[in-house]
Design a protein around this motif. Sequence first.
Motif, PDB file in Angstrom:
ATOM      1  N   ASN A 195       0.822  -1.205   0.000  1.00  0.00           N
ATOM      2  CA  ASN A 195       0.000   0.000   0.000  1.00  0.00           C
ATOM      3  C   ASN A 195       0.862   1.264   0.000  1.00  0.00           C
ATOM      4  O   ASN A 195       0.570   2.222  -0.708  1.00  0.00           O
ATOM      5  N   VAL A 196       1.922   1.249   0.789  1.00  0.00           N
ATOM      6  CA  VAL A 196       2.786   2.430   0.876  1.00  0.00           C
ATOM      7  C   VAL A 196       3.656   2.567  -0.376  1.00  0.00           C
ATOM      8  O   VAL A 196       3.959   3.677  -0.824  1.00  0.00           O
ATOM      9  N   MET A 197       4.022   1.440  -0.966  1.00  0.00           N
ATOM     10  CA  MET A 197       4.849   1.468  -2.183  1.00  0.00           C
ATOM     11  C   MET A 197       4.075   1.908  -3.427  1.00  0.00           C
ATOM     12  O   MET A 197       4.670   2.401  -4.396  1.00  0.00           O
ATOM     13  N   ALA A 198       2.763   1.710  -3.428  1.00  0.00           N
ATOM     14  CA  ALA A 198       1.972   1.834  -4.650  1.00  0.00           C
ATOM     15  C   ALA A 198       2.121   3.193  -5.330  1.00  0.00           C
ATOM     16  O   ALA A 198       2.340   3.272  -6.544  1.00  0.00           O
ATOM     17  N   GLY A 199       1.985   4.279  -4.567  1.00  0.00           N
ATOM     18  CA  GLY A 199       2.054   5.611  -5.163  1.00  0.00           C
ATOM     19  C   GLY A 199       3.388   5.894  -5.834  1.00  0.00           C
ATOM     20  O   GLY A 199       3.426   6.278  -7.014  1.00  0.00           O
ATOM     21  N   PRO A 249      11.647   2.958  -9.055  1.00  0.00           N
ATOM     22  CA  PRO A 249      12.005   1.528  -9.059  1.00  0.00           C
ATOM     23  C   PRO A 249      11.501   0.845  -7.795  1.00  0.00           C
ATOM     24  O   PRO A 249      11.531   1.431  -6.707  1.00  0.00           O
ATOM     25  N   LYS A 250      11.052  -0.391  -7.923  1.00  0.00           N
ATOM     26  CA  LYS A 250      10.438  -1.076  -6.795  1.00  0.00           C
ATOM     27  C   LYS A 250      11.373  -1.213  -5.596  1.00  0.00           C
ATOM     28  O   LYS A 250      10.944  -1.095  -4.445  1.00  0.00           O
ATOM     29  N   ALA A 251      12.644  -1.465  -5.861  1.00  0.00           N
ATOM     30  CA  ALA A 251      13.591  -1.617  -4.747  1.00  0.00           C
ATOM     31  C   ALA A 251      13.707  -0.319  -3.954  1.00  0.00           C
ATOM     32  O   ALA A 251      13.746  -0.331  -2.720  1.00  0.00           O
TER      33      ALA A 251
END
Length: 253
Positions: free
Chosen positions: A107-111, A119-121
């Motif tokens: 949830n916190v990574m989504a934005g 980048p996802k990392a």
Amino acid sequence: MKPMIELTNIVKSYGGLPALRGVNLQVAPGEVRAIIGPSGCGKSTLLRCVNILETPDSGTVRVDDEVITFGTTAKLPPANVIEKHRAKTGMVFQQFDLFPHMTVLQNVMAGPVLVKGMPKAQAKSLAISLLAKVGLENKQDQYPRNISGGQAQRVAIARALAMEPRVILFDEATSALDPELVEEVLKVMQSLADEGRTMIFVTHEMGFARKVAHRVTFMDAGQVVEEGTAEAIFTNPQNERTQAFLSHFQKTF
């Protein structure tokens, strides 16, 4: 000093019923502003106009250097301009609105990943640090259904911070919580204020508003009735309407 937020003559109606009647508001960089007033006075509508979740009928909204003008002769900016504007204004709502199919961490990574192309990392590292900031580093693999309302609201705050906004807006962030969960969310909001972040919060928590806000705006019937320092508003309000409203909260502040 140039205000970080400047609203000029904001007008908004719903079906011919006025919600905001030419509201002006200026918030300085690093200022914490509380907006108080009776239910239905336009507080939340005004807050939602700051990040264009509500489109004003007329007036001008400026956040940092992004200026958007509304009115019959003004053309609405394209979606990418509005998204850029919203990226500067993190919003925390009454209801947490977390994605139920995502973990707390996701949830916190989504934005950052979906909106900013991070980048996802990098987004994961940022999200973990922000969950630690709100005291939830041990909940990152949980789903929203498995955490308390207070914890969900702290995740929502971390999610707003993940977009690295210039301004954070809180729309009655504790009103949907059980009383024993309110304090944990207010502590996070207090810590953000102590960091010098520019914040506007709509609240019925008068004690918190007096303690944390630099300035307080009192609204009634879609208008700003009175504003001033928190100390001035809560100890010596000048307007009769402000006095009457605050008389119901004397024991809480």
